[in-house]
Design a protein around this motif. Structure first.
Motif, PDB file in Angstrom:
ATOM      1  N   GLY A 130      30.983  56.894  28.550  1.00  0.00           N
ATOM      2  CA  GLY A 130      30.304  58.166  28.270  1.00  0.00           C
ATOM      3  C   GLY A 130      30.682  59.288  29.220  1.00  0.00           C
ATOM      4  N   MET A 131      31.609  58.995  30.166  1.00  0.00           N
ATOM      5  CA  MET A 131      31.988  60.031  31.139  1.00  0.00           C
ATOM      6  C   MET A 131      33.394  60.543  30.841  1.00  0.00           C
ATOM      7  N   THR A 161      33.788  52.742  47.744  1.00  0.00           N
ATOM      8  CA  THR A 161      33.224  51.407  47.477  1.00  0.00           C
ATOM      9  C   THR A 161      33.212  51.222  45.965  1.00  0.00           C
ATOM     10  N   TRP A 162      33.045  50.006  45.505  1.00  0.00           N
ATOM     11  CA  TRP A 162      33.262  49.685  44.090  1.00  0.00           C
ATOM     12  C   TRP A 162      32.080  48.938  43.481  1.00  0.00           C
ATOM     13  N   ASN A 163      30.883  49.260  43.973  1.00  0.00           N
ATOM     14  CA  ASN A 163      29.695  48.536  43.493  1.00  0.00           C
ATOM     15  C   ASN A 163      29.453  48.721  42.004  1.00  0.00           C
ATOM     16  N   ALA A 164      29.568  49.947  41.529  1.00  0.00           N
ATOM     17  CA  ALA A 164      29.285  50.201  40.110  1.00  0.00           C
ATOM     18  C   ALA A 164      30.278  49.434  39.241  1.00  0.00           C
ATOM     19  N   LYS A 165      31.530  49.441  39.657  1.00  0.00           N
ATOM     20  CA  LYS A 165      32.560  48.733  38.902  1.00  0.00           C
ATOM     21  C   LYS A 165      32.273  47.227  38.864  1.00  0.00           C
ATOM     22  N   GLU A 166      31.850  46.689  39.992  1.00  0.00           N
ATOM     23  CA  GLU A 166      31.513  45.256  40.024  1.00  0.00           C
ATOM     24  C   GLU A 166      30.340  44.941  39.107  1.00  0.00           C
ATOM     25  N   GLU A 167      29.368  45.826  39.131  1.00  0.00           N
ATOM     26  CA  GLU A 167      28.199  45.614  38.271  1.00  0.00           C
ATOM     27  C   GLU A 167      28.582  45.703  36.788  1.00  0.00           C
ATOM     28  N   LEU A 168      29.466  46.630  36.465  1.00  0.00           N
ATOM     29  CA  LEU A 168      29.940  46.732  35.077  1.00  0.00           C
ATOM     30  C   LEU A 168      30.623  45.428  34.678  1.00  0.00           C
ATOM     31  N   GLY A 172      35.500  54.349  41.272  1.00  0.00           N
ATOM     32  CA  GLY A 172      34.826  54.140  42.551  1.00  0.00           C
ATOM     33  C   GLY A 172      33.454  54.797  42.571  1.00  0.00           C
ATOM     34  N   ASP A 173      32.608  54.307  43.450  1.00  0.00           N
ATOM     35  CA  ASP A 173      31.243  54.833  43.512  1.00  0.00           C
ATOM     36  C   ASP A 173      31.216  56.329  43.839  1.00  0.00           C
ATOM     37  N   ARG A 174      32.020  56.736  44.828  1.00  0.00           N
ATOM     38  CA  ARG A 174      32.034  58.158  45.203  1.00  0.00           C
ATOM     39  C   ARG A 174      32.617  59.010  44.072  1.00  0.00           C
ATOM     40  N   ASP A 175      33.700  58.494  43.518  1.00  0.00           N
ATOM     41  CA  ASP A 175      34.401  59.192  42.442  1.00  0.00           C
ATOM     42  C   ASP A 175      33.469  59.441  41.248  1.00  0.00           C
ATOM     43  N   LEU A 176      32.562  58.474  41.017  1.00  0.00           N
ATOM     44  CA  LEU A 176      31.652  58.585  39.871  1.00  0.00           C
ATOM     45  C   LEU A 176      30.885  59.901  39.868  1.00  0.00           C
ATOM     46  N   ALA A 177      30.536  60.375  41.057  1.00  0.00           N
ATOM     47  CA  ALA A 177      29.751  61.614  41.123  1.00  0.00           C
ATOM     48  C   ALA A 177      30.513  62.757  40.455  1.00  0.00           C
ATOM     49  N   THR A 178      31.812  62.816  40.700  1.00  0.00           N
ATOM     50  CA  THR A 178      32.637  63.876  40.098  1.00  0.00           C
ATOM     51  C   THR A 178      32.614  63.778  38.575  1.00  0.00           C
ATOM     52  N   HIS A 179      32.793  62.538  38.073  1.00  0.00           N
ATOM     53  CA  HIS A 179      32.822  62.367  36.609  1.00  0.00           C
ATOM     54  C   HIS A 179      31.453  62.676  35.995  1.00  0.00           C
ATOM     55  N   LEU A 180      30.396  62.311  36.694  1.00  0.00           N
ATOM     56  CA  LEU A 180      29.050  62.554  36.167  1.00  0.00           C
ATOM     57  C   LEU A 180      28.760  64.045  36.091  1.00  0.00           C
ATOM     58  N   ILE A 181      29.114  64.774  37.129  1.00  0.00           N
ATOM     59  CA  ILE A 181      28.855  66.219  37.120  1.00  0.00           C
ATOM     60  C   ILE A 181      29.677  66.889  36.012  1.00  0.00           C
ATOM     61  N   ARG A 182      30.952  66.503  35.936  1.00  0.00           N
ATOM     62  CA  ARG A 182      31.826  67.094  34.907  1.00  0.00           C
ATOM     63  C   ARG A 182      31.242  66.853  33.518  1.00  0.00           C
ATOM     64  N   THR A 183      30.806  65.614  33.280  1.00  0.00           N
ATOM     65  CA  THR A 183      30.299  65.254  31.955  1.00  0.00           C
ATOM     66  C   THR A 183      29.000  65.986  31.651  1.00  0.00           C
ATOM     67  N   LYS A 184      28.141  66.062  32.651  1.00  0.00           N
ATOM     68  CA  LYS A 184      26.878  66.775  32.473  1.00  0.00           C
ATOM     69  C   LYS A 184      27.157  68.222  32.062  1.00  0.00           C
ATOM     70  N   LEU A 185      28.067  68.874  32.771  1.00  0.00           N
ATOM     71  CA  LEU A 185      28.369  70.281  32.473  1.00  0.00           C
ATOM     72  C   LEU A 185      29.039  70.422  31.103  1.00  0.00           C
ATOM     73  N   LEU A 186      29.918  69.487  30.756  1.00  0.00           N
ATOM     74  CA  LEU A 186      30.539  69.536  29.420  1.00  0.00           C
ATOM     75  C   LEU A 186      29.461  69.483  28.345  1.00  0.00           C
TER      76      LEU A 186
END
Ligand code: GDP
Ligand code: CA
Length: 322
Positions: A48-49, A78-85, A97-111
């Motif tokens: 969804g991102m 760190t890769w916690n979210a990926k491991e959980e997936l 990556g966990d940090r990277d996710l923030a970028t994708h989440l913000i981008r998707t939210k704004l889109l």
């Protein structure tokens, strides 16, 4: 003697383009302005991102947020979210990556709020201060799809699936920039190219980075017709891509893996192509004559970007050649 500030436009993919850009920032005069037209055809929807790997690589590299060894993604990742997936049985071949996710989440939210990708990228860059104006090549979805051998006929898969999940190890039968025909150049892109004093094609993948950007007709037309000289730097040295897997793609498309063949593939502007000039590595000096016969000025300089010093020197050589 002071030369007036230059407006430099660079068409960039991810790792190779970003590295060159870091050298260009070191080499340019203080008042020179750099606009980057970033490849968005590597972009993909995941969980969804909207993920934009090349834009992020440029932004993180120039903003000192990039992982220096991997050359993509964030430092101290760190890769916690990926491991959980993975624990849920989801596919995890794409490195989120966990940090990277923030970028994708913000981008998707704004889109989802209706903000365009150019504006979103500018907002993300407010944090990273990359020192360049980073413009997506288009705001429409253009995605590179690769045809590979399937059980019965050709299977078409997203470029990331070919590149990362399959490690580019299967033959390429087809290549499609899906959505390119209907795509318009992103906001600011055409003005930047027409207003440029110099356009640079850095050592990015000639097919899926530079080729993808040029798959948007308006962008290719602007590069063909700008008054600025267009200078390219070969990503191929000898008979291989310097890093990464560009060779397999070239092979699959029937293009010889050499600096000269890539130059001829991109073509001279005088014959409807996009290049005025092309830099090859010193070890490929013998190719200079045949490239010039194709109507493209050519010169051999060291093309390995091994460290900050060699990368800045390559950028200086590019500016001097222009
Ligand atoms: P990607 O989107 O992350 O694949 O990155 P790019 O498309 O911007 O760049 C990939 C290309 O960079 C590859 O085809 C490599 O051959 C090229 N490359 C990587 N390192 C070097 C280098 O040190 N010198 C040169 N000339 N090319 C390089
Ligand atoms: Ca890429």
């Amino acid at each position: 003697m002071r030369t007036p500030p230059m407006k430099i436009v660079v068409l960039s993919g991810g790792v190779g383009g970003a590295r060159f850009l870091s050298g260009l920032l070191a080499a340019k005069a203080p008042d020179d302005e750099i606009t980057v037209i970033g490849n968005t055809a590597d972009d993909i929807w995941l969980f969804g991102m909207r993920v934009c790997p090349d834009l992020d690589t440029v932004m993180y590299t120039l903003g000192n947020g990039i992982d220096p060894e991997r050359r993509w993604g964030r430092t101290d990742e760190t890769w916690n979210a990926k491991e959980e997936l993975g624990a849920y049985g989801e596919e995890t071949w794409f490195g989120l990556g966990d940090r990277d996710l923030a970028t994708h989440l913000i981008r998707t939210k704004l889109l989802h709020e209706g903000v365009g990708l150019a504006e979103i990228t500018a907002r993300l860059c407010e944090r990273w201060q990359p020192g360049v104006r980073l413009l997506p090549m288009t705001e429409q979805e253009v995605e590179t799809h690769i045809g590979v051998d399937g059980a019965d006929g050709i299977d078409t898969i997203h470029f990331q699936e070919y590149w990362i999940r399959l490690g580019a190890k299967v033959p390429v039968r087809e290549l499609e920039f899906r959505g390119a025909e209907a795509a318009k150049a992103g906001p600011g892109v055409i003005d930047a190219i027409h207003g440029a004093d110099l356009v640079i094609l850095p050592p990015s993948n000639p097919i899926v980075s530079i080729g993808a950007i040029l798959s948007v007709d308006e962008v290719a037309e602007a590069v063909r017709t700008t008054k600025a000289p267009v200078v390219g730097v070969s990503p191929i040295i000898g008979t291989a891509a310097v890093r990464g897997m560009a060779d397999q793609l070239l092979e699959g498309l029937g293009i010889e893996i050499s600096a000269g063949a890539v130059a001829r593939h991109l073509g001279a502007r005088s014959t409807g192509g996009v290049l005025d000039a092309w830099l090859v590595d010193t070890s490929d000096e013998a190719a200079v004559v045949s490239i010039e016969e194709a109507g493209i000025r050519a010169k051999a300089v060291p093309l390995y970007m091994n460290d900050d010093a060699t990368t800045a020197q390559l950028a200086r050589d590019t500016l001097a050649f222009a």
